[in-house]
Design a protein around this motif. Structure first.
Motif, PDB file in Angstrom:
ATOM      1  N   ASP A 183       0.834  -1.182  -0.030  1.00  0.00           N
ATOM      2  CA  ASP A 183      -0.037   0.102   0.208  1.00  0.00           C
ATOM      3  C   ASP A 183       0.941   1.295   0.096  1.00  0.00           C
ATOM      4  O   ASP A 183       0.414   2.201  -0.482  1.00  0.00           O
ATOM      5  CB  ASP A 183      -0.839   0.050   1.219  1.00  0.00           C
ATOM      6  N   TRP A 184       2.095   1.172   0.527  1.00  0.00           N
ATOM      7  CA  TRP A 184       2.945   2.513   0.684  1.00  0.00           C
ATOM      8  C   TRP A 184       3.278   2.718  -0.804  1.00  0.00           C
ATOM      9  O   TRP A 184       4.040   4.035  -0.721  1.00  0.00           O
ATOM     10  CB  TRP A 184       4.023   2.031   1.493  1.00  0.00           C
TER      11      TRP A 184
ATOM     12  N   ARG B  53       9.979   7.982   6.391  1.00  0.00           N
ATOM     13  CA  ARG B  53       8.943   8.908   5.730  1.00  0.00           C
ATOM     14  C   ARG B  53       7.910   8.389   5.176  1.00  0.00           C
ATOM     15  O   ARG B  53       6.838   8.718   4.942  1.00  0.00           O
ATOM     16  CB  ARG B  53       9.594  10.271   4.961  1.00  0.00           C
ATOM     17  N   VAL B  54       8.111   7.419   4.118  1.00  0.00           N
ATOM     18  CA  VAL B  54       7.419   6.923   3.315  1.00  0.00           C
ATOM     19  C   VAL B  54       6.244   5.874   4.206  1.00  0.00           C
ATOM     20  O   VAL B  54       5.229   6.000   3.939  1.00  0.00           O
ATOM     21  CB  VAL B  54       8.108   5.852   2.276  1.00  0.00           C
ATOM     22  N   ALA B  55       6.894   5.323   5.170  1.00  0.00           N
ATOM     23  CA  ALA B  55       5.986   4.506   5.891  1.00  0.00           C
ATOM     24  C   ALA B  55       5.086   5.232   6.812  1.00  0.00           C
ATOM     25  O   ALA B  55       3.812   4.953   7.105  1.00  0.00           O
ATOM     26  CB  ALA B  55       6.779   3.676   6.957  1.00  0.00           C
ATOM     27  N   ALA B  56       5.489   6.420   7.512  1.00  0.00           N
ATOM     28  CA  ALA B  56       4.617   7.396   8.046  1.00  0.00           C
ATOM     29  C   ALA B  56       3.444   7.912   6.931  1.00  0.00           C
ATOM     30  O   ALA B  56       2.546   8.063   7.787  1.00  0.00           O
ATOM     31  CB  ALA B  56       5.519   8.533   8.615  1.00  0.00           C
TER      32      ALA B  56
ATOM     33  N   ALA C 128       3.450  -1.016   6.625  1.00  0.00           N
ATOM     34  CA  ALA C 128       4.434  -0.365   5.631  1.00  0.00           C
ATOM     35  C   ALA C 128       6.103  -0.494   6.281  1.00  0.00           C
ATOM     36  O   ALA C 128       6.848  -0.981   5.475  1.00  0.00           O
ATOM     37  CB  ALA C 128       4.315   0.920   5.525  1.00  0.00           C
ATOM     38  N   SER C 129       6.106  -0.234   7.763  1.00  0.00           N
ATOM     39  CA  SER C 129       7.456  -0.271   8.020  1.00  0.00           C
ATOM     40  C   SER C 129       8.018  -1.702   8.272  1.00  0.00           C
ATOM     41  O   SER C 129       8.989  -2.089   7.803  1.00  0.00           O
ATOM     42  CB  SER C 129       7.278   0.094   9.567  1.00  0.00           C
ATOM     43  N   ALA C 130       7.097  -2.596   8.538  1.00  0.00           N
ATOM     44  CA  ALA C 130       7.347  -4.084   8.351  1.00  0.00           C
ATOM     45  C   ALA C 130       7.713  -4.640   6.898  1.00  0.00           C
ATOM     46  O   ALA C 130       8.801  -5.408   6.783  1.00  0.00           O
ATOM     47  CB  ALA C 130       6.260  -5.058   8.856  1.00  0.00           C
ATOM     48  N   SER C 131       7.130  -4.100   6.274  1.00  0.00           N
ATOM     49  CA  SER C 131       7.598  -4.603   4.568  1.00  0.00           C
ATOM     50  C   SER C 131       8.710  -3.907   4.046  1.00  0.00           C
ATOM     51  O   SER C 131       9.240  -4.684   3.511  1.00  0.00           O
ATOM     52  CB  SER C 131       6.290  -3.725   3.582  1.00  0.00           C
ATOM     53  N   LEU C 132       8.779  -2.764   4.445  1.00  0.00           N
ATOM     54  CA  LEU C 132      10.192  -2.050   4.110  1.00  0.00           C
ATOM     55  C   LEU C 132      11.381  -2.780   4.729  1.00  0.00           C
ATOM     56  O   LEU C 132      12.543  -3.003   4.269  1.00  0.00           O
ATOM     57  CB  LEU C 132      10.314  -0.663   4.507  1.00  0.00           C
ATOM     58  N   ALA C 133      11.067  -3.299   6.061  1.00  0.00           N
ATOM     59  CA  ALA C 133      12.322  -4.055   6.759  1.00  0.00           C
ATOM     60  C   ALA C 133      12.632  -5.366   5.980  1.00  0.00           C
ATOM     61  O   ALA C 133      13.647  -5.910   5.991  1.00  0.00           O
ATOM     62  CB  ALA C 133      11.768  -4.089   8.340  1.00  0.00           C
ATOM     63  N   ALA C 134      11.400  -6.134   5.556  1.00  0.00           N
ATOM     64  CA  ALA C 134      11.465  -7.296   4.927  1.00  0.00           C
ATOM     65  C   ALA C 134      12.383  -7.104   3.658  1.00  0.00           C
ATOM     66  O   ALA C 134      13.008  -7.784   3.300  1.00  0.00           O
ATOM     67  CB  ALA C 134      10.058  -7.979   4.799  1.00  0.00           C
TER      68      ALA C 134
END
Length: 501
Positions: A312-313, A454-457, A465-471
């Motif tokens: 979604d992000w 910033r993107v996740a926020a 979104a934060s979890a997806s970016l970390a993965a």
């Protein structure tokens, strides 16, 4: 405003020509209509659009009254862009002006011809009533509106493909030629009318010298740039990437053949190409990241640590991408860009000034490719000596850039050096592709590290979104060593004479 791809063939016929009526090619029958078409054609006073095969007109009469811009689009078609005629006879729609601007290059567009056509149009219909093809029998009266104006009358037949296939158009062409029609020598009413007033297209350099070989390659890349310009403006998929590649190829050859080109003379052109590639590159780099993130997300599990992984992000990312695309198109506006195109035209049309430009091509190009290989070997040695991740990534990025220079130098030399250059080009391209994959992964990691928060926020679900970016970060970190190992295997697969120190 609408547009479509036009595929048509034009034939010259005499006043008494009897056109065939191919009813057997029309399962839904034939529909015949008559139209009187009056079109005013616009161009620069020195006919720059016509010289590129582009036509811009305001037509009255017939089913498609309005503004039409036709631009060559591929080997056998033209893209026709249309707009309503408007109330002002000479106020050309701004979008059409922009689409033709790489040909006009800032010069005013003025009326240059008026063509009146008495048309009998026969539609060959399919079973559903849709036109498979159109055959237009045109009796034409043309008037040149420029200095020393003249009038010409002639007759021609146009066969245009509708929803049918190319075989149908070929069959119609055979019927016409069997009846006595001849393929048009110009393929265009404006070229038939304007004739010798239209500037000749520059000829591709040929000959045994290094100058001819390198300029021949430059000629092709400049042609690609000019053909891609309207595609970028029209937002065609991958056009921006291909135009960036063309600019890089030109610049690489200008820098990679100093004995032929003469670097000092072309430095302003090379600098302008670097700036253009950078302007196009922002959007292209974001396109690559967008595609990479989408592909990586599809490979990941749906959940990690109890949190749903989501794309979604990417909607936030898309806003940046669209803004970058608009900036890329704006980089194709203005006198600096048009001046660059003028310099490129002069460059490919005038002898190069390097000290060995006039020498036989084979020895000169072999030496220049050898120099590019030597630089790539040095970059490879530095990459093998790198110890930490940051320096290793940067060193392999330099190998990739060096491989790109070798690839383009080999491509330019292939018509002269033959199979050895082709083998070298393929090897350098494969190595560049693997290292490009690694570089894209490094760029993805930098984006996540710098902008991920910033993107996740700003995403609809910041936690997901934060979890997806970390993965994604973990996936890129894990795959990077394997890509470098693959690059080293690719290096070892190359020609021994290319890898020797």
């Amino acid at each position: 405003m609408v547009d479509h791809l036009e595929i048509e063939t034009t034939f010259e016929v005499g006043a008494e020509f009897e056109p065939p009526r191919p009813a057997d090619l029309a399962p839904g029958g034939m529909d015949e209509q008559a139209h009187r078409l009056v079109a005013t054609y616009f161009d620069t006073e020195d006919l720059r659009l016509a010289a590129r095969g582009i036509t811009l007109r305001r037509r009255l009469g017939g089913p498609d009254t309005g503004w039409h811009l036709k631009i060559p689009w591929g080997p056998d078609g033209k893209r026709e862009f249309r707009a309503p005629r408007g109330s002002h006879a000479t106020r050309i729609p701004a979008r059409l002006v922009r689409l033709a601007s790489s040909a006009a290059r800032g010069a005013a567009l003025v009326p240059v011809a008026r063509i009146t056509t008495e048309r009998t149009e026969t539609a060959l219909l399919g079973g559903d009533g849709e036109p498979l093809a159109l055959i237009a029998d045109d009796r034409v009266h043309g008037e040149v509106l420029l200095r020393n104006g003249r009038e010409v009358r002639w007759r021609e037949i146009e066969a245009e493909l509708g929803s049918g296939d190319r075989a149908l158009l070929d069959a119609i062409g055979r019927r016409l030629t069997d009846a006595g029609a001849r393929p048009s020598r110009t393929g265009s009413k404006t070229l038939t009318l304007l004739g010798g007033l239209v500037p000749e297209r520059p000829a591709r350099p040929t000959g045994p010298t290094a100058d001819a070989a390198v300029r021949g390659y430059l000629f092709d890349q400049v042609e690609d740039m000019l053909a891609l310009d309207p595609r970028v403006r029209a937002g065609e998929e991958d056009a921006l990437h291909q135009m960036r590649v063309a600019t890089r190829r030109i610049r690489t050859v200008l820098r990679g053949f100093p004995a032929v080109v003469g670097r000092k003379a072309v430095r302003p052109t090379a600098d302008a190409l670097r700036e253009l590639a950078a302007a196009l590159g922002e959007a292209r780099d974001l396109e690559v990241l967008r595609e990479r993130f989408t592909a990586r997300l599809a490979e990941l599990p749906r959940r990690a640590g109890g949190v749903r992984l989501t794309g979604d992000w990417l909607t936030v990312f898309d806003g940046r991408l669209e803004a970058a695309r608009r900036r890329a198109v704006r980089s194709l506006e203005g006198q600096e860009y048009f001046a660059l195109l003028d310099r490129l035209d002069r460059l490919r049309s005038s002898p190069l000034t390097g000290p060995r430009a006039g020498k036989p091509a084979e020895k000169v190009l072999d030496d220049q490719v050898g120099d590019a290989l030597a630089r790539m070997r040095s970059a490879h040695e530095r990459a093998l000596a790198a110890t930490d991740r940051a320096s290793r990534d940067e060193a392999w990025h330099e190998v990739r850039k060096a491989a790109k220079r070798v690839r383009y130098a080999a491509s330019a030399s292939e018509p002269v050096l033959g199979t050895p250059a082709a083998r070298l080009r393929r090897w350098a391209a494969n190595l560049q592709e693997v290292l490009g994959d690694h570089q894209d992964g490094a760029a993805a990691l930098r984006f996540i590290e710098v902008s991920g928060g910033r993107v996740a926020a700003a995403a609809p679900d910041p936690v997901a979104a934060s979890a997806s970016l970390a993965a994604l970060s973990g996936a890129e970190t894990a795959v990077a060593p394997y890509l470098l190992a693959e690059a080293e295997r690719e290096w070892e697969s190359g020609p021994k004479e290319a890898r020797r120190t």
